[in-house]
Design a protein around this motif. Structure first.
Motif, mmCIF file in Angstrom:
data_model
loop_
_atom_site.group_PDB
_atom_site.id
_atom_site.type_symbol
_atom_site.label_atom_id
_atom_site.label_comp_id
_atom_site.label_asym_id
_atom_site.label_seq_id
_atom_site.Cartn_x
_atom_site.Cartn_y
_atom_site.Cartn_z
ATOM 1 N N HIS A 47 0.595 -1.307 -0.214
ATOM 2 C CA HIS A 47 0.184 0.056 -0.418
ATOM 3 C C HIS A 47 1.206 1.273 -0.085
ATOM 4 C CE1 HIS A 47 -3.165 -2.510 1.036
ATOM 5 N NE2 HIS A 47 -4.134 -2.377 0.415
ATOM 6 N N GLU A 67 1.688 1.359 -3.858
ATOM 7 C CA GLU A 67 0.564 1.939 -4.520
ATOM 8 C C GLU A 67 1.217 4.032 -4.223
ATOM 9 O OE1 GLU A 67 -3.690 0.506 -5.147
ATOM 10 O OE2 GLU A 67 -3.441 0.792 -3.180
ATOM 11 N N ARG A 68 0.491 3.590 -2.857
ATOM 12 C CA ARG A 68 0.470 5.501 -2.971
ATOM 13 C C ARG A 68 1.758 6.339 -3.256
ATOM 14 N NH1 ARG A 68 0.059 3.345 2.665
ATOM 15 N NH2 ARG A 68 1.969 3.923 3.226
#
Length: 429
Positions: free
Chosen positions: A270, A273-274
């Motif tokens: 994550h 992804e950010r």
């Protein structure tokens, strides 16, 4: 006063002629009278009669007007098959005179260096020697391909193929390849901003993406169904069930070998992804042990791939230059080549590849034209009484293409089997 006659006192025959039967057949098919066609094409009905009788040949511009009036392409009236175009075919299809082509080329540096003129273009199209030392230099003539492609409104590689068909006994014009590009500072900075764990994740995801790409290529070679890239690039990261029951995904096994697979997986991906380096999606699959179960998928983005390559010291490979085939099409061409001189059985070559390399094939409107490297050739029965079967064989240009670029293809696509092609390439003059 200038004369259009040559030194022997007669008009030179046109290199490109209309097929009278095709013109008449197309007009009759549309139920169009000669007078109607004449009005739409801007000529007299008598001239249409002369065209259909083969007594006169229309100019390139007039040929284009006839094709437009009949709602077809120029090659439908001349009989030139897709994938067999010569230089004069390209000029006629563009509706340009020799003088206009020369004028357009002289606006380029290569055209000025070669002192392009209408007479030189005429010699080029007819296969005659072109006066001027630079015309014998493939490096110089190679720089003329882009201006010619722009003038004719076709891809560069189509001009190169037409050039090689027209002047088959000369060295091919040389197209410079693109330089290997070093990673950008931005990509390297992105990599260096990641912690060690994130770098390992991103690197292993990129490697798994490459392995999957190789698997898809092998499926294509074996003529198996290949999913869309938008589907297979979504790599399974984890299955939402106990590993003791469903096991680990291939990507998880990669990470476990690097010693980083633990409950912190979700936080790491994550975080990537950010940063715009990954895209995370979820779906569900049917597992034999637990039934329908959720699954987490990850897809590396272009930015993520650039960062991983930069950090791992893998500069981006240059894109193949315009005249070379993709790995998939090169693999198909190599298959046909290794079947020479008997040829590849008709049912052994099918699918989309023919629209890119097969003589007479035409893709969707606006698509890239076929290169005409392979053709379906009849094989006669003993005694020549009938056609026993058809086989795929290389055209003359297909053989020439292999001879010119075999070594380059081997460096680009080492996975393609090219055993035996050296002998074939050596047979080309």
């Amino acid at each position: 006063m200038k004369s259009s006659f040559n030194f022997y006192g007669v008009m030179p025959p046109p290199l490109r002629t209309i097929n009278p039967a095709r013109l008449a057949a197309r007009r009759v098919e549309l139920g169009m009278a000669r007078a109607t066609l004449a009005q739409r094409a801007g000529v007299s009905p008598r001239m249409i009669f002369f065209y259909e009788e083969g007594r006169h040949t229309p100019t390139p511009a007039r040929l284009g007007q006839l094709a437009a009036a009949l709602g077809c392409e120029v090659d439908a009236l001349t009989g030139a098959q897709r994938g067999q175009e010569t230089l004069v075919d390209l000029r006629y299809a563009a509706g340009l005179t020799l003088e206009r082509v020369a004028e357009l080329l002289r606006a380029s540096q290569a055209g000025r260096e070669l002192c392009v003129s209408a007479s030189k273009i005429s010699a080029l199209e007819s296969g005659r020697p072109v006066r001027g030392r630079s015309w014998q230099d493939p490096e110089v003539t190679g720089r003329l391909l882009a201006p010619l492609a722009k003038a004719y409104g076709v891809p560069i590689r189509m001009v190169l193929d037409a050039w090689m068909r027209t002047r088959g006994n000369e060295p091919a014009p040389a197209l410079a390849g693109k330089r290997k590009q070093e990673p950008s500072r931005a990509a390297l900075a992105t990599w260096e901003s990641l912690n060690e764990r994130q770098q390992i994740y991103l690197g292993e995801i990129m490697r798994d993406d490459r392995m999957t790409e190789t698997e898809m290529w092998m499926r294509r070679v074996q003529r198996l169904q290949v999913p869309r890239a938008t589907d297979w690039r979504k790599l399974p990261l984890t299955i939402k069930a106990a590993p003791s029951i469903v096991g680990y995904t291939r990507l998880q096994e990669r990470l476990r070998q690097r010693g980083v697979h633990d409950p912190g997986t979700g936080q790491t991906v994550h975080a990537l992804e950010r940063r715009g380096l990954l895209v995370i999606t979820e779906d569900s699959v049917e597992h034999p042990a637990v039934g329908e179960v959720g699954r987490v998928l990850v897809e590396i983005t272009r930015r993520g791939r650039a960062a991983a390559r930069a950090g791992l010291g893998e500069p981006r490979e240059p894109d193949p230059v315009a005249h070379l085939l993709s790995e998939w099409l090169w693999g198909v061409l190599a298959r046909v080549a290794t079947a020479e001189p008997i040829g590849l059985e008709d049912d052994q070559l099918a699918g989309r590849s023919l629209f890119f390399i097969g003589v007479g094939y035409r893709g969707k409107a606006g698509g890239q034209p076929s290169r005409g490297f392979v053709d379906s050739v009849p094989l006669m029965a003993p005694g020549g009484t009938h056609v026993a079967e058809y086989r795929w064989r290389l055209t003359r240009l297909g053989r020439r293409h292999i001879a010119e670029y075999l070594d380059l293809y081997r460096r680009l696509y080492p996975r393609v089997n090219t055993t035996g092609l050296d002998t074939l390439a050596g047979e080309i003059p």
